[in-house]
Enzyme design. Structure first.
Site, PDB file in Angstrom:
ATOM      1  N   LYS A 183       0.854  -1.191   0.000  1.00 39.85           N
ATOM      2  CA  LYS A 183       0.000   0.000   0.000  1.00 39.85           C
ATOM      3  C   LYS A 183       0.886   1.234   0.000  1.00 39.85           C
ATOM      4  O   LYS A 183       1.488   1.591   1.006  1.00 39.85           O
ATOM      5  CB  LYS A 183      -0.946   0.049   1.205  1.00 39.85           C
ATOM      6  CG  LYS A 183      -2.116   0.981   0.872  1.00 39.85           C
ATOM      7  CD  LYS A 183      -2.740   1.689   2.017  1.00 39.85           C
ATOM      8  CE  LYS A 183      -2.012   2.863   2.564  1.00 39.85           C
ATOM      9  NZ  LYS A 183      -1.866   4.018   1.645  1.00 39.85           N
ATOM     10  N   GLU A 258       8.869   1.074  11.480  1.00 42.81           N
ATOM     11  CA  GLU A 258       9.955   2.053  11.380  1.00 42.81           C
ATOM     12  C   GLU A 258       9.288   3.413  11.436  1.00 42.81           C
ATOM     13  O   GLU A 258       8.643   3.841  10.483  1.00 42.81           O
ATOM     14  CB  GLU A 258      10.721   1.840  10.072  1.00 42.81           C
ATOM     15  CG  GLU A 258      12.147   2.337  10.163  1.00 42.81           C
ATOM     16  CD  GLU A 258      12.308   3.743   9.636  1.00 42.81           C
ATOM     17  OE1 GLU A 258      11.890   4.677  10.347  1.00 42.81           O
ATOM     18  OE2 GLU A 258      12.852   3.890   8.532  1.00 42.81           O
ATOM     19  N   CYS A 292      13.202  10.291   8.074  1.00 40.41           N
ATOM     20  CA  CYS A 292      13.032   9.843   9.462  1.00 40.41           C
ATOM     21  C   CYS A 292      14.348   9.970  10.229  1.00 40.41           C
ATOM     22  O   CYS A 292      14.354  10.212  11.429  1.00 40.41           O
ATOM     23  CB  CYS A 292      12.500   8.422   9.501  1.00 40.41           C
ATOM     24  SG  CYS A 292      13.354   7.315   8.394  1.00 40.41           S
ATOM     25  N   GLU A 388       9.091  15.430  16.120  1.00 36.84           N
ATOM     26  CA  GLU A 388       9.535  15.290  14.731  1.00 36.84           C
ATOM     27  C   GLU A 388       8.751  16.265  13.860  1.00 36.84           C
ATOM     28  O   GLU A 388       7.527  16.251  13.842  1.00 36.84           O
ATOM     29  CB  GLU A 388       9.301  13.857  14.243  1.00 36.84           C
ATOM     30  CG  GLU A 388       9.821  13.646  12.846  1.00 36.84           C
ATOM     31  CD  GLU A 388       9.579  12.238  12.325  1.00 36.84           C
ATOM     32  OE1 GLU A 388       8.448  11.742  12.469  1.00 36.84           O
ATOM     33  OE2 GLU A 388      10.520  11.645  11.772  1.00 36.84           O
TER      34      GLU A 388
HETATM   35  P1  NAD Z   1       1.302   8.176   8.112  1.00 33.02           P
HETATM   36  O1  NAD Z   1       1.907   7.343   9.160  1.00 33.02           O
HETATM   37  O2  NAD Z   1      -0.107   8.626   8.316  1.00 33.02           O
HETATM   38  O3  NAD Z   1       1.338   7.435   6.694  1.00 33.02           O
HETATM   39  C1  NAD Z   1       2.277   6.455   6.317  1.00 33.02           C
HETATM   40  C2  NAD Z   1       1.565   5.308   5.623  1.00 33.02           C
HETATM   41  O4  NAD Z   1       0.631   4.704   6.517  1.00 33.02           O
HETATM   42  C3  NAD Z   1       0.729   5.736   4.416  1.00 33.02           C
HETATM   43  O5  NAD Z   1       0.793   4.726   3.424  1.00 33.02           O
HETATM   44  C4  NAD Z   1      -0.679   5.818   4.968  1.00 33.02           C
HETATM   45  O6  NAD Z   1      -1.675   5.642   4.013  1.00 33.02           O
HETATM   46  C5  NAD Z   1      -0.666   4.652   5.937  1.00 33.02           C
HETATM   47  N1  NAD Z   1      -1.654   4.760   7.010  1.00 33.02           N
HETATM   48  C6  NAD Z   1      -2.168   5.892   7.557  1.00 33.02           C
HETATM   49  N2  NAD Z   1      -3.052   5.569   8.523  1.00 33.02           N
HETATM   50  C7  NAD Z   1      -3.099   4.223   8.596  1.00 33.02           C
HETATM   51  C8  NAD Z   1      -3.791   3.301   9.422  1.00 33.02           C
HETATM   52  N3  NAD Z   1      -4.636   3.703  10.361  1.00 33.02           N
HETATM   53  N4  NAD Z   1      -3.585   1.976   9.242  1.00 33.02           N
HETATM   54  C9  NAD Z   1      -2.712   1.542   8.304  1.00 33.02           C
HETATM   55  N5  NAD Z   1      -2.029   2.368   7.494  1.00 33.02           N
HETATM   56  C10 NAD Z   1      -2.207   3.694   7.639  1.00 33.02           C
HETATM   57  O7  NAD Z   1       2.209   9.385   7.873  1.00 33.02           O
HETATM   58  P2  NAD Z   1       1.768  10.783   7.256  1.00 33.02           P
HETATM   59  O8  NAD Z   1       0.482  11.278   7.831  1.00 33.02           O
HETATM   60  O9  NAD Z   1       1.806  10.673   5.799  1.00 33.02           O
HETATM   61  O10 NAD Z   1       2.911  11.688   7.817  1.00 33.02           O
HETATM   62  C11 NAD Z   1       2.794  12.191   9.127  1.00 33.02           C
HETATM   63  C12 NAD Z   1       4.085  12.161   9.829  1.00 33.02           C
HETATM   64  O11 NAD Z   1       4.654  10.850   9.839  1.00 33.02           O
HETATM   65  C13 NAD Z   1       5.175  12.962   9.202  1.00 33.02           C
HETATM   66  O12 NAD Z   1       5.059  14.299   9.411  1.00 33.02           O
HETATM   67  C14 NAD Z   1       6.370  12.360   9.853  1.00 33.02           C
HETATM   68  O13 NAD Z   1       6.531  12.845  11.138  1.00 33.02           O
HETATM   69  C15 NAD Z   1       6.029  10.924   9.909  1.00 33.02           C
HETATM   70  N6  NAD Z   1       6.602  10.149   8.808  1.00 33.02           N
HETATM   71  C16 NAD Z   1       7.690   9.402   9.062  1.00 33.02           C
HETATM   72  C17 NAD Z   1       8.257   8.660   8.049  1.00 33.02           C
HETATM   73  C18 NAD Z   1       9.468   7.829   8.277  1.00 33.02           C
HETATM   74  O14 NAD Z   1      10.177   7.529   7.329  1.00 33.02           O
HETATM   75  N7  NAD Z   1       9.729   7.389   9.487  1.00 33.02           N
HETATM   76  C19 NAD Z   1       7.724   8.699   6.782  1.00 33.02           C
HETATM   77  C20 NAD Z   1       6.583   9.455   6.545  1.00 33.02           C
HETATM   78  C21 NAD Z   1       6.021  10.169   7.584  1.00 33.02           C
END
Ligand code: NAD
Length: 484
Positions: A183, A258, A292, A388
């Site tokens: 996904k 992660e 990250c 973060e």
């Molecule tokens: P997120 O965690 O919401 O999204 C990451 C992935 O998880 C996406 O594919 C999203 O569709 C999916 N997702 C979201 N809610 C879900 C759920 N309830 N169940 C399963 N999958 C789900 O991240 P975001 O909202 O896009 O970004 C928010 C914050 O996350 C960023 O500002 C940053 O702090 C952090 N982030 C960290 C990394 C990293 O590499 N560690 C990467 C992206 C974002």
């Protein structure tokens, strides 16, 4: 310009492209204009992908010889290499990173990971284990372990480095004989959709890899609760990581999470200051700070504090923000309006809490989701030093002793990575042992190489990806005891 008209934007299930019942619109971060209309998988479509992946696991993929699995991974690496420029362009268009960095670093990282795990595919062995014999003896037993694939694995991927991070999940999962449902993140799915086309071209059996663009709350959650999925490998926010852990409890899924980071970069008084400042700036501003492992807490020994502030101010002001496809650009837009607004909120919070503005500090008034590279000075208790931000924002904090540096580095909920800048070899190793983090770089960033395990401690998550740990993470140990 990149032609999106031929790209499949539906769901890739069972080796075929299907139109989804629903769709959503994505936006070009450099302009704020609509970019693509993508399929949005619902729970029934997730069920169909799990059925296809289960059939492939029990069928053609499961039966394929390990060396043949490795050949297919190598074939996929060849195709990614062939289409490197196109994949780099798609990813940069979608999430804003300068295209040169996509082509030079991110797509090659995927190729390297695919080739590394292609080599593992026919080298995954158990152990022969000596023991005291049946019920303690005297009848001997022949006891050994098998490393078996888990079954259907879901890879939930973020938007900041879609293909690179996907590779860390997809390549070991396939090398170990699992089937995979991907996904992508709703804000950056295009490069992964193109990869799905290459997976089909490489000749993987239908259902081995399935790709479901869609929303986290719908498709992501349906994957996390699904009883047919044996493992979720997730990279993203800490909050979503917690939700996935809770939702995975139903069938005791394995989870690899992660999550976020707030990496300290400790600059000691004996460091090569020029290299440290250059490295710290890269750790802050690469990928618009949407990393990250971004080194966003720069802890500087008081004797070099002013030089570090001055150096980082210069580095911030030297950044050229602009179109990711302009070769002069060193920093593109953030991925979305939401992410830009989130970063701007943090900048306001920093000012309210008394952080001193050294460089940048706002979102320029222009189309697209840009934020100025920003350097703050302050203390470690400020919100901007604790949370973060996921944007090009760093804070510099002074320290006076090694103990204080370690205490400051560890005074944070996260523990993904850290960088230590020193020319004292004893100090380098001692401090590396004392910092609470999954990876430490000394006089440089942790290189994110396929051979090196990667992952965090504390709120940065659980589990390791890459290296041999990646093989352990996608296999289950079975013990067989034969009474002789
Ligand atoms: P997120 O965690 O919401 O999204 C990451 C992935 O998880 C996406 O594919 C999203 O569709 C999916 N997702 C979201 N809610 C879900 C759920 N309830 N169940 C399963 N999958 C789900 O991240 P975001 O909202 O896009 O970004 C928010 C914050 O996350 C960023 O500002 C940053 O702090 C952090 N982030 C960290 C990394 C990293 O590499 N560690 C990467 C992206 C974002």
């Amino acid at each position: 310009m990149i032609d999106l008209s031929t790209l499949n934007t539906g769901l890739f299930v069972g080796g075929e492209w299907r139109a989804a019942a629903e769709s959503f619109t994505t936006f070009n971060p450099a302009t704020g204009q609509p970019l693509a209309e993508l399929g949005s998988a619902n729970a029934a479509e997730v069920d169909a992908a799990v059925a296809a992946a289960t059939a492939a696991f029990r069928g053609e993929w499961g039966a394929l010889a390990p060396s043949r699995k490795g050949q297919l991974l190598n074939k996929l690496a060849d195709l990614v290499e062939r289409d490197l420029d196109q994949l780099a362009a798609l990813e940069s268009l979608d999430m804003g990173r300068p295209v040169g960095a996509s082509a030079a670093l991110m797509i090659p990282n995927l190729i390297g990971t695919l080739r590394y795990y292609a080599g593992w595919a026919d080298k995954i062995n158990g152990e022969l284990i000596s023991n005291d014999g049946y019920m303690g003896g005297p009848v001997p037993t022949h006891a050994y372990t098998r490393r078996e694939p888990l079954g259907v694995v879901a890879a939930i991927v973020p938007w900041n480095a879609p293909l690179m991070i996907l590779g860390w999940k997809l390549a070991p999962a396939l090398a170990c004989g699992n089937t995979v449902i991907i996904k992508p993140a709703e804000d950056a799915s295009l490069s992964i959709l193109r990869l799905a086309e290459l997976i089909a071209e490489a000749g993987f059996p239908a259902g081995t890899v399935n790709v479901l663009p869609g929303l986290g709350k719908v498709a992501g959650e349906a994957l996390a609760v699904h009883p047919g999925i044996k493992k979720i490998s997730f990279t993203g926010s800490t909050e979503t990581g917690r939700a996935i852990l809770r939702n995975s409890a139903g069938n005791f899924k394995r989870t690899a999470l992660e999550l976020g980071g707030k990496a300290p970069q400790i600059i000691f008084d004996d460091a090569n200051l020029e290299a440290a400042i250059q490295g710290a700036a890269m750790g802050l501003f690469f990928n618009q700070g949407e990393v990250c492992a971004a080194g966003t807490r720069i802890l500087a020994h008081r004797s070099v504090y002013d030089s570090v502030l001055g150096g980082l101010k210069g580095a911030a002001e030297a950044q050229v923000i602009g179109d990711p496809f302009d070769s002069a650009t060193t920093m593109g837009p953030l991925v979305s309006a939401r992410q830009r607004d989130r970063v701007v909120e943090y900048l306001k919070k920093g000012a309210d809490e008394g952080a001193e503005l050294i460089a940048g500090g706002s979102a320029p008034d222009r189309p697209g989701y840009f934020v100025e590279p920003t350097v703050l000075a302050g203390d470690n208790s400020m919100t901007v030093a604790q949370e973060e931000i996921f944007g090009p924002v760093g804070i510099v904090v002074p320290f006076d002793s090694d103990d204080e540096a370690v205490a400051l580095a560890n005074d944070n909920q996260y523990g993904l990575s850290a960088t230590v800048w020193t020319n004292n070899v004893s100090r380098a190793h001692t401090i590396s042992g004392q910092i609470e983090a999954g990876a430490i770089g000394v006089n440089g960033w942790s290189p994110l190489a396929p051979q090196l395990p990667w992952g965090g401690v504390k709120a940065s998550g659980v589990g390791r990806e890459l290296g041999y740990e990646g093989i352990l993470a996608y296999t289950e140990t079975k013990t067989v005891t034969v009474v002789l």
